[in-house]
Motif scaffolding. Structure first.
Motif, short mmCIF file in Angstrom:
data_model
loop_
_atom_site.label_atom_id
_atom_site.label_comp_id
_atom_site.label_asym_id
_atom_site.label_seq_id
_atom_site.Cartn_x
_atom_site.Cartn_y
_atom_site.Cartn_z
N ALA A 165 41.24 39.94 26.71
CA ALA A 165 41.22 40.94 25.61
C ALA A 165 39.76 41.06 24.65
O ALA A 165 39.43 42.19 24.53
N GLU A 166 39.10 39.94 24.43
CA GLU A 166 38.06 39.98 23.63
C GLU A 166 36.88 40.67 24.49
O GLU A 166 36.24 41.34 23.77
N ALA A 210 38.79 38.78 37.76
CA ALA A 210 40.11 38.84 37.13
C ALA A 210 40.86 40.32 37.12
O ALA A 210 41.86 40.49 36.62
N GLN A 211 40.25 41.25 37.46
CA GLN A 211 40.59 42.70 37.56
C GLN A 211 41.64 42.99 38.59
O GLN A 211 42.30 43.99 38.49
N GLY A 212 41.68 42.06 39.58
CA GLY A 212 42.58 42.23 40.66
C GLY A 212 42.03 42.08 42.08
O GLY A 212 40.91 42.28 42.06
N GLU A 213 42.94 41.97 42.82
CA GLU A 213 42.49 41.91 44.33
C GLU A 213 41.72 43.20 44.97
O GLU A 213 40.82 42.91 45.67
N HIS A 214 41.86 44.45 44.21
CA HIS A 214 41.34 45.60 44.67
C HIS A 214 39.88 45.58 44.27
O HIS A 214 39.08 46.55 44.51
N ILE A 215 39.38 44.77 43.46
CA ILE A 215 37.94 44.58 42.97
C ILE A 215 37.33 43.54 43.69
O ILE A 215 37.78 42.33 43.50
N VAL A 216 36.13 43.83 44.07
CA VAL A 216 35.18 42.68 44.85
C VAL A 216 33.88 42.91 44.60
O VAL A 216 33.39 44.00 45.08
#
Length: 82
Positions: free
Chosen positions: A62-63, A28-34
């Motif tokens: 957020a939790e 969920a952190q973005g496409e730059h994280i694999v």
């Protein structure tokens, strides 16, 4: 450790393993994280794949950030070493 207990509780509420929750958070952190999880056992590979089916809401993300804010694990690997 309180962080682990809270993550385990959230994972149980989501009906997934804590490892799946962690991988879902990474995804969920973005496409730059694999994420590249390592394992030797086929059952763990299948468990890791289950993270693809764990969806996290903005409130859940957020939790997780509240439970384990960035930098919480910063420091030396062993006590007494920096």
């Amino acid at each position: 450790m309180e962080v682990v207990a809270l993550i385990e509780k959230l994972a149980a509420e989501k009906g997934c393993a804590p490892s799946q929750l962690a991988l879902a958070w990474l995804l969920a952190q973005g496409e730059h994280i694999v994420p590249i999880p390592g394992t030797k056992r086929l059952d763990r590979v299948k468990e890791n794949q289950g993270a693809l089916h764990v969806s996290l809401s903005a409130a859940e993300l957020a939790e997780i950030e509240r439970i384990s804010p960035k930098g919480i694990a910063a420091g030396g690997r062993f006590p007494g070493h920096s």
